[in-house]
Design a protein around this motif. Structure first.
Motif, short mmCIF file in Angstrom:
data_model
loop_
_atom_site.label_atom_id
_atom_site.label_comp_id
_atom_site.label_asym_id
_atom_site.label_seq_id
_atom_site.Cartn_x
_atom_site.Cartn_y
_atom_site.Cartn_z
N LEU A 286 0.82 -1.21 0.00
CA LEU A 286 0.00 0.00 0.00
C LEU A 286 0.85 1.26 0.00
CD1 LEU A 286 -2.77 -1.07 2.56
CD2 LEU A 286 -2.97 -0.93 0.07
N VAL A 287 1.97 1.23 0.72
CA VAL A 287 2.86 2.40 0.75
C VAL A 287 3.52 2.59 -0.60
CG1 VAL A 287 4.96 3.34 1.78
CG2 VAL A 287 3.26 2.25 3.24
N LEU A 288 4.01 1.49 -1.19
CA LEU A 288 4.68 1.58 -2.48
C LEU A 288 3.73 2.11 -3.55
CD1 LEU A 288 7.27 0.95 -4.12
CD2 LEU A 288 6.26 -1.27 -4.63
N ALA A 289 2.50 1.62 -3.54
CA ALA A 289 1.53 2.10 -4.53
C ALA A 289 1.25 3.59 -4.36
CB ALA A 289 0.23 1.31 -4.41
N ALA A 290 1.23 4.06 -3.12
CA ALA A 290 0.90 5.46 -2.85
C ALA A 290 1.99 6.42 -3.27
CB ALA A 290 0.59 5.63 -1.37
N ILE A 291 3.24 5.95 -3.37
CA ILE A 291 4.32 6.84 -3.79
C ILE A 291 4.83 6.51 -5.18
CG2 ILE A 291 5.03 7.23 -1.40
CD1 ILE A 291 7.43 5.38 -1.90
N ASP A 292 4.13 5.59 -5.86
CA ASP A 292 4.56 5.20 -7.20
C ASP A 292 4.35 6.34 -8.18
OD1 ASP A 292 5.26 2.95 -9.19
OD2 ASP A 292 3.38 3.75 -9.99
N ASP A 293 5.19 6.36 -9.21
CA ASP A 293 5.13 7.43 -10.21
C ASP A 293 3.74 7.57 -10.82
OD1 ASP A 293 7.79 7.10 -9.69
OD2 ASP A 293 8.29 6.30 -11.66
N HIS A 294 3.21 6.47 -11.30
CA HIS A 294 1.98 6.51 -12.09
C HIS A 294 0.75 6.08 -11.31
CE1 HIS A 294 4.41 7.30 -15.62
NE2 HIS A 294 5.16 6.27 -15.32
N ALA A 295 0.92 5.32 -10.25
CA ALA A 295 -0.24 4.81 -9.51
C ALA A 295 -0.52 5.58 -8.23
CB ALA A 295 -0.03 3.33 -9.17
N GLY A 296 0.39 6.49 -7.84
CA GLY A 296 0.31 7.12 -6.53
C GLY A 296 -1.00 7.82 -6.24
N ASN B 130 -6.33 8.05 -3.71
CA ASN B 130 -7.78 8.22 -3.89
C ASN B 130 -8.53 7.01 -3.33
OD1 ASN B 130 -7.86 10.71 -5.15
ND2 ASN B 130 -7.71 9.85 -7.21
N ALA B 131 -8.00 5.84 -3.67
CA ALA B 131 -8.67 4.60 -3.25
C ALA B 131 -8.68 4.49 -1.73
CB ALA B 131 -7.97 3.40 -3.87
N TYR B 132 -7.59 4.85 -1.07
CA TYR B 132 -7.54 4.75 0.38
C TYR B 132 -8.60 5.64 1.01
CZ TYR B 132 -2.93 2.86 -0.84
OH TYR B 132 -1.90 2.15 -1.40
N ARG B 133 -8.82 6.80 0.41
CA ARG B 133 -9.89 7.67 0.92
C ARG B 133 -11.25 7.00 0.76
NH1 ARG B 133 -13.69 9.94 -1.26
NH2 ARG B 133 -12.86 9.51 -3.34
N ARG B 134 -11.50 6.42 -0.42
CA ARG B 134 -12.78 5.75 -0.65
C ARG B 134 -12.97 4.60 0.32
NH1 ARG B 134 -11.20 5.54 -5.66
NH2 ARG B 134 -11.12 3.27 -5.65
N TRP B 135 -11.94 3.79 0.46
CA TRP B 135 -12.08 2.63 1.35
C TRP B 135 -12.36 3.06 2.78
CZ3 TRP B 135 -6.88 0.04 -0.56
CH2 TRP B 135 -7.02 -0.27 -1.93
#
Length: 759
Positions: A512-522, A527-532
């Motif tokens: 989850l941390v890696l996805a949040a700081i990823d270049d293209h997926a961050g 956004n998804a964490y907010r929705r969840w």
């Protein structure tokens, strides 16, 4: 959790260092509108963002701005709107490095290193000279661009670099600043879309990078840059990175400080990349190949770097087989076949895999191929057994094959375009083939996503820590982040994190941390964490705990928005719901960790004040739950907030907002009970605590006396010391009645009561 505080009663009733992650070689860079930042692209490389701006420059957008931004698109469709009732973001930036390596042979150290590097940069810490040097190792300077930029900086301390995603803006900025100011290079640290002021960059002789590649500044931004350029500290320079489209809107009146990057020729970038390979590569052979030259002719630097990565890995595979590609003649059938492999890899092997699946319709072949892709590097017997378990997981009715019925490992491995190694393990023959297989399956069978992620999680569990569990978790994590970025969907990310949260919580948190700081997926991930966090259907306890842990770590980079996530997770969607003990503990730990950091404490203090003063209910609820968690922090001498250099006025405001005037809050009741018990047991603190609670209900300066606040305080008091009292009133009952009497005496409309007890 089940609160120990009763309902109110009325009176009557990382690791060692490892090379960074390569840019994805298949898709090329995404557009600026849908990326959180741009990857480091050697040769004219794009890369990261982030140093501090004044507090007044980091305010969140107004609610009106937030609503407007939210209308631009849904979070699931793109990465442009991180809209929330509490905080609003669009896109953010991060910098993950590049390496020529096969994800399939990654041994589990990359993710920790990537997160560490990304955090260091995004927090605004000066970039280590060694890191800058490594980033520029494969950089190719374009002389026309360089001369134009130098001419601008000779007149102004500010330059704006524009271009397409992957054009090399970040690496160009590093190259320019290193030669102009030396080794002190920093990125401007800010929440996305927060206001920026040049005057906030106070450090002298510093090279600053302001990354706005995924943002659209106000129409006056360029003019303000020109007007405020002289406010930079002595010897400092500012390089602003922006998309061409954004600058066209906000750069009016500032054309003299902007340079649209042209970038060097693709062959120059490819040649530099290949010369920096960890072993000798036949550079001339590859550069002279017509399919290679044609393929990179119109590509941006980041895309050329992906081709270079495919070439280097193909060379490495051949060297391991004992036949270096460089030994072959460019005109030989052998070398031409390698060129074809590189071209296919750049195309994600999609055409090749389509043909393969059309040829092999038997699911036994397909399951073995997919199992080998997920478990590449495992022993053949494990992959063979895993393919059978995969069939079961996908609800296939497998027929038992006794004896030598059906194909064996050797035939299945050969058919899967893989090789059985001398040590009994299985490796694919081609660069990036394993990830391409998984990506093909996820596109081809989206309805099997949940079953596949469940099976994958089971493989991590059954392989064992000493075997391939950690590398598998790493590999699948990278695949998941790439899939999220390419498809602009977070379904796989969530499914995998949920599956791992109960068995491999650390891996789930890292994902989850890696996805949040990823270049293209961050931005998409955040956004998804907010929705969840705001879903009506409650998250599982394990998944919620992992999400809280991830958000806590991300707060080191994005304190305002991630504090919003924690507050949302701390506030159940159903006001009658209570958290489990595990969730409550995780929230408390997250807030405690952040509060104990001096730089975070001031941010939390400021954010709680803004939420409490906001007339919107979600903000007030966030302030209530967050403060209640902090109010339960204890020391041997009483509530920690009383000794954490917080003012009585602030504590009064927070308790006023926390009073359960509309719905009962077990967490607030628990914190209140702790403070009242402290007032009862600690003579020195009792007057301060009583006065805070009195003023939380009514101050002499209040325009009127609030009946809802009085009733809420009364409910809290009777929750702490229930009625009716025993025949011999307890000390708690005496203190409760004393405070109630004083509260009623504060009512301006109440008749005089001369015997009201004093503290």
């Amino acid at each position: 959790m089940t609160s120990s505080v009763s309902s109110p009663q009325t009176p009557d009733a990382l690791p060692t260092t490892a090379p960074p992650l390569p840019p994805h070689p298949l898709t090329g860079p995404a557009s600026d509108a849908t990326t959180a930042s741009n990857p480091p692209d050697p040769g004219g490389q794009e890369a990261p963002p982030v140093p501090n701006v004044p507090d007044d420059a980091s305010a969140s957008p107004t609610s009106e701005q937030a609503d407007a931004l939210a209308e631009q698109g849904t979070a699931e469709d793109d990465g442009r709107s991180e809209d929330t009732d509490l905080h609003d973001e669009i896109t953010e930036t991060s910098w993950v490095g590049q390496v020529s390596q096969r994800i399939g042979t990654n041994r589990g150290t990359v993710i920790g290193t990537l997160i560490e590097q990304g955090f260091r940069r995004l927090r605004g810490i000066p970039l280590p000279p060694t890191e800058v040097a490594a980033q520029l190792k494969t950089y190719v300077r374009h002389e026309d661009d360089d001369q134009a930029i130098r001419k601008i900086l000779d007149q102004w301390p500010v330059v704006v670099l524009t271009g397409e995603d992957g054009a090399g803006r970040f690496s160009t900025a590093l190259d320019v600043l290193r030669r102009r100011v030396g080794d002190t290079i920093r990125q401007v640290r800010r929440e996305p879309n927060a206001p920026f002021h040049v005057a906030g960059l106070q450090e002298p002789h510093t090279g600053w990078i302001l990354d706005l590649r995924a943002e659209q500044p106000s129409v006056d931004f360029g003019r303000e840059l020109v007007e405020d350029a002289d406010k930079l500290a002595e010897g400092s320079c500012l390089v602003v990175l922006m998309s061409t489209t954004a600058w066209a809107t906000c750069g009016r009146g500032a054309a003299e400080i902007a340079r649209p990057l042209k970038g060097p020729p693709g062959k120059d970038i490819l040649g530099r990349q290949l010369k920096q390979a960890p072993f000798a590569v036949g550079v001339d052979n590859w550069l002279s190949s017509e399919p290679i030259s044609r393929g990179i002719a119109s590509l941006l630097p980041a895309q050329v770097a992906a081709w270079a990565n495919a070439i280097i890995t193909t060379e490495d595979i051949e060297r391991r087989k004992g036949r270096p590609a460089s030994d072959g003649s460019p005109d030989s059938d052998y070398f031409k076949s390698l060129v074809l492999e590189v071209v296919k890899a750049a195309e994600d092997w999609r055409t090749e895999l389509l043909t393969w699946h059309n040829t092999h319709s038997d699911s036994a072949y397909r399951n073995y191929l997919l199992a080998a892709a997920v478990l590449e590097g495992a022993s053949s017997d494990k992959i063979y057994k895993a393919s059978a378990s995969l069939a079961t997981a996908l609800n296939e009715k497998s027929e038992p094959r006794s004896g030598q019925q059906g194909l064996g490992v050797v035939a299945l491995t050969h058919t899967a375009n893989a090789d059985l190694q001398p040590d009994g393990t299985i490796r694919f023959r081609y660069h990036n083939y394993a990830e391409a297989v998984v990506d093909y399956f996820l596109d081809d069978r989206p309805h099997l996503l949940e079953e596949f992620t469940r099976w994958t999680a089971a493989q991590v569990t059954t392989l064992g820590e000493a075997d391939l569990a950690a590398p598998l978790a790493e590999r699948v994590s990278h695949w998941t982040v790439h899939y999220t970025a390419r498809h602009r969907r977070t379904s796989l990310l969530r499914s995998l994190a949920e599956q791992w949260s109960s068995s491999h919580a650390d891996a789930a948190c890292d994902l989850l941390v890696l996805a949040a700081i990823d270049d293209h997926a961050g931005a998409l991930a955040r956004n998804a964490y907010r929705r969840w966090a705001n879903e009506r259907d409650p998250l599982s306890t394990d998944f919620k705990v992992v999400l809280i842990r991830a958000v806590q770590r991300l707060a080191a980079i994005y304190p305002t928005s991630m504090l919003s996530r924690i507050a949302e997770l701390a506030t159940p969607a159903d006001q009658d719901a209570v958290h489990s003990d595990k969730v409550t503990t995780a929230i408390s730990q997250a807030l405690n960790v952040l509060w104990d950091q001096d730089d975070q404490r001031s941010a939390i203090h400021k954010q709680l004040t803004q939420w409490a003063e906001n007339p919107r209910k979600p903000q007030q609820a966030a302030a209530q739950s967050t403060f209640a968690h902090l109010a339960t922090r204890g020391t041997p001498h009483g509530p920690a907030l009383l000794t954490d250099q917080t003012t009585t006025a602030w504590l009064t405001d927070m308790w006023r907002n926390a009073l359960p005037t509309t719905a009962w809050s077990p967490l607030v009741a628990k914190a209140f009970a702790y403070w009242m018990q402290t007032a009862l047991d600690t003579t020195d603190l009792s007057p301060s605590i009583q006065q805070i609670f009195l003023n939380a209900v009514h101050r002499p300066t209040d325009p009127h006396y609030s009946a809802p606040r009085l009733l809420a305080m009364q409910n809290l008091l009777f929750s702490w010391a229930p009625a009716p009292p025993s025949q011999v009133p307890s000390d708690a009952a005496h203190l409760r009645n004393q405070l109630l009497t004083r509260l009623r005496a504060e009512d301006p409309a109440a008749p005089p009561y001369p015997h009201a007890p004093q503290p």
